[in-house]
Every structure is written in C-alpha cells, then in structure tokens.
Write an enzyme that holds these catalytic residues in place. Sequence first.
Site, PDB file in Angstrom:
ATOM      1  N   ASP A 188       0.633  -1.139   0.255  1.00  0.00           N
ATOM      2  CA  ASP A 188      -0.249  -0.039  -0.232  1.00  0.00           C
ATOM      3  C   ASP A 188       1.300   1.108   0.392  1.00  0.00           C
ATOM      4  O   ASP A 188       1.910   0.615   0.424  1.00  0.00           O
ATOM      5  CB  ASP A 188      -0.869   0.656   1.909  1.00  0.00           C
ATOM      6  CG  ASP A 188      -1.915  -1.439   1.117  1.00  0.00           C
ATOM      7  OD1 ASP A 188      -2.017  -1.774   0.193  1.00  0.00           O
ATOM      8  OD2 ASP A 188      -2.060  -1.246   2.430  1.00  0.00           O
ATOM      9  N   ASP A 212      -1.754   5.906   1.316  1.00  0.00           N
ATOM     10  CA  ASP A 212      -2.372   4.537   2.380  1.00  0.00           C
ATOM     11  C   ASP A 212      -2.196   5.255   3.738  1.00  0.00           C
ATOM     12  O   ASP A 212      -3.409   6.522   4.234  1.00  0.00           O
ATOM     13  CB  ASP A 212      -1.979   3.446   2.492  1.00  0.00           C
ATOM     14  CG  ASP A 212      -3.162   2.206   3.854  1.00  0.00           C
ATOM     15  OD1 ASP A 212      -3.716   2.333   2.944  1.00  0.00           O
ATOM     16  OD2 ASP A 212      -2.055   2.060   4.023  1.00  0.00           O
ATOM     17  N   ASP A 216       2.741   2.552   9.083  1.00  0.00           N
ATOM     18  CA  ASP A 216       1.685   0.965   9.798  1.00  0.00           C
ATOM     19  C   ASP A 216       3.206   0.322  10.862  1.00  0.00           C
ATOM     20  O   ASP A 216       4.257   0.651   9.895  1.00  0.00           O
ATOM     21  CB  ASP A 216       1.806   0.709   8.212  1.00  0.00           C
ATOM     22  CG  ASP A 216       0.295   0.408   8.536  1.00  0.00           C
ATOM     23  OD1 ASP A 216       0.317   1.877   8.701  1.00  0.00           O
ATOM     24  OD2 ASP A 216       0.308  -0.138   7.472  1.00  0.00           O
ATOM     25  N   ARG A 268      -7.031   8.747  13.212  1.00  0.00           N
ATOM     26  CA  ARG A 268      -5.526   7.260  13.390  1.00  0.00           C
ATOM     27  C   ARG A 268      -4.598   7.943  13.997  1.00  0.00           C
ATOM     28  O   ARG A 268      -3.934   7.746  13.264  1.00  0.00           O
ATOM     29  CB  ARG A 268      -5.233   6.444  12.376  1.00  0.00           C
ATOM     30  CG  ARG A 268      -6.298   5.823  12.133  1.00  0.00           C
ATOM     31  CD  ARG A 268      -6.037   4.701  11.345  1.00  0.00           C
ATOM     32  NE  ARG A 268      -7.185   3.682  10.660  1.00  0.00           N
ATOM     33  CZ  ARG A 268      -7.649   2.120   9.345  1.00  0.00           C
ATOM     34  NH1 ARG A 268      -6.298   2.541   9.033  1.00  0.00           N
ATOM     35  NH2 ARG A 268      -8.622   2.296   9.521  1.00  0.00           N
TER      36      ARG A 268
END
Length: 333
Positions: A188, A212, A216, A268
């Site tokens: 991604d 994206d 992460d 997030r």
Amino acid sequence: MASHLTHSNQYVLAIVIAIIVFTPKLTSAKKSKIIGLKMNVIDKCWRSDPEWRKHHPQLATCSMGYAGKMTNNIGEDLVHYKVTDPSDDPVNPKQGTLRYGASVIQGKVWITFQRDMVIRLMRPLLISSFTTIDGRGVNVHIAHNACLMIYKATNIIIHGLRIHHCKPQAPGMVMGSNGKVMPLGQVDGDAIRLVTASKIWIDHNTLYNCQDGLLDVTRGSTNVTVSNNWFRFQNKVMLLGHDDGYIRDHKMNVTVVYNHFGPNCNQRMPRIRHGYAHVVNNMYLGWLQYAIGGSMEPSLKSEANLFIAPTSGSKEVINFSNFISNSYSSIVF
Ligand SMILES: *[C@@H]1O[C@H](CO)[C@@H](O)[C@H](O)[C@H]1NC(C)=O
Ligand SMILES: *[C@@H]1O[C@H](CO)[C@@H](O)[C@H](O)[C@H]1NC(C)=O
C-alpha cells in the site's frame, strides 16, 4: 473534564494553554543560541552541541521510550556512507544512491546526504538492520512513488526526512535488506511501513499526503519510538497493530512522543490494535473523525497531550472499544 465550561470559556482556555505550551521562556531562549526555543530532552541531547554536524553518530545516544538507546548503531565498525546520487535502481543499485547504502551495505552504516535532493524510489526501500538514515542539515524528500519499508529488521534510525506522496506498488523484484534481490508482494502507499521490525527509532521526519497511511507498525513489530515528527494532510495517519486477527501484536510496545499532528489529519493518531502505546507530549491540531482510537483490547496511556479540537465536526478525542487506561492532562474541547 472541561464540560462545565461555557463555550467562550473553553475557547479562552484553549488559547491560554496554547500560550503556555508555545511561548519559550526568555531565559532558556537566551541560553539556546541555536533555535531560541526550549528543547525537549531528545533535541537537547544533540542540538545543544554546536558542532553536531561533525558528530552525527552521537544522535544514537539521544533516543528514549521503547526503542531504548540506539547505541547498537554506532561504534568502531560503523561505516559512514554519503548519498550523492538521487537516482534509484531497485535491483542493481549504483554506489552513491540511497538504496545502495540502505539495502546493499550490511552491518552498521550511517547514511548522510551530500546536498538537498528529491529521491523518487522505483520500488519500496528495504532498510537493513543497524542502518541509520540521517537527513539533518539538508532537505531530502522521498516522494512521488515508493517509500520506506522495514521488513524483518532491527536497530534502525530514520531521522530528518520529508516523506510524501507515496503510492501503492505492484509486486516485483527488489534489493532485499540482506543485499540479495527478492520478490516483494504488493504494498500500500504508506510513507513508512514496519513489518516484523523491532528497535526502531523514527525521529524528526515530516510525513504527509500518502495514498494509504503515514506510518504502519505491523506483524509483530515492537520496541518502536516515534518522536518529533510532523504528520499532516492525511486521512489515516498511524496504524499500530496489523489486523484484528493478528494476535502476535499483543506484545507490541510503541512510544509516541513530541509529535505534531495536523493540520488536516482525519483519524488514527494512532489507531491501535492489541498492543501497548504510550502517547505522551504530542500536539493535536484538530481532526475530523477522532484523534486516538483502538480495538482488540489494546492499552494506551495518554499523558500530557494537547488536543485542540476542530471548530466544526467531531470533538471526540477518542474512539475506543475496551481500552484499558486513559488519562488526559490538557484536553481542550
Ligand atoms: C524489546 O525490548 C525489550 C527490552 O529491551 C527486550 O527484552 C525484548 O527482547 C525486545 N523485543 C524484541 C522483539 O526485540
Ligand atoms: C512492553 O513493556 C512492558 C512494560 O511497560 C513490559 O512489561 C513488556 O515486557 C514489554 N514487552 C515487550 C515485548 O518488550
């Protein structure tokens, strides 16, 4: 907490807190000739040395939180490598390029950049263990295509880069972090993606506008410190924990400290599954859906963060199911 205040009082409170946080004390401003601001403990550790450009590796002693001190990255056997060439060949990288220093050279390597440059990576950059990428003193952009990935590697510092406009990548061959070409599946468009990585320090980067997310931390990654970064212009900012079914992320420990979120971050910051995050001394300049969220029984300790809610839209700081601990010292609604 501040729910009994009237709307105008809340507004005043927001300004007062902002002033307290952002006004440097005159005495410390005089003391610091370099930036005139009171520095946090990480920055004070290297930036108060006026000769820091001559002592790049000293930075490794300045980390804090779950990454611990990055002293495995320095020592007698450290290789100094300078990026002189912004081009990229994902399977046969030339000497002088970032990929040669980050993937081909094994062991302790400290990567700096000769000059300002924009590096458009043709495939994700797989960073090998004991590598530091240090963009201090120059303007280095990693942008407009593939971005950074740490896959099954440990003891890595990423400092002082501008990473943006990262795009998803089709499967293909790429130089692996062990210096051998390997197939890599579809990825991604994240700015920095950690997969089964540990002891990682991500400090002083500017991350924005990726397809994206920006960061992460997944698949059993742990012992990560995310500090002093500026995250902006992004829907999904930071994901900690791969997916609901990935139980190994129970053991994840991440520190999120001294970061600046916003403007134009939606959600997030972070979103956590399973593991533990210590989120401390960050500044949130608005959001659309929520600031901090989580699921799958994560634990999160929120301490001394400044939340400045958006003037319109959701004022909710958290979006959690079965969270364990939460304490706010300066919420501003
Ligand atoms: C994380 O750090 C702790 C404390 O230093 C250490 O005991 C543990 O082995 C580390 N975990 C991994 C996966 O490296
Ligand atoms: C995570 O940190 C806690 C202390 O906060 C420690 O007890 C635990 O062992 C750590 N986990 C790992 C995998 O390092």
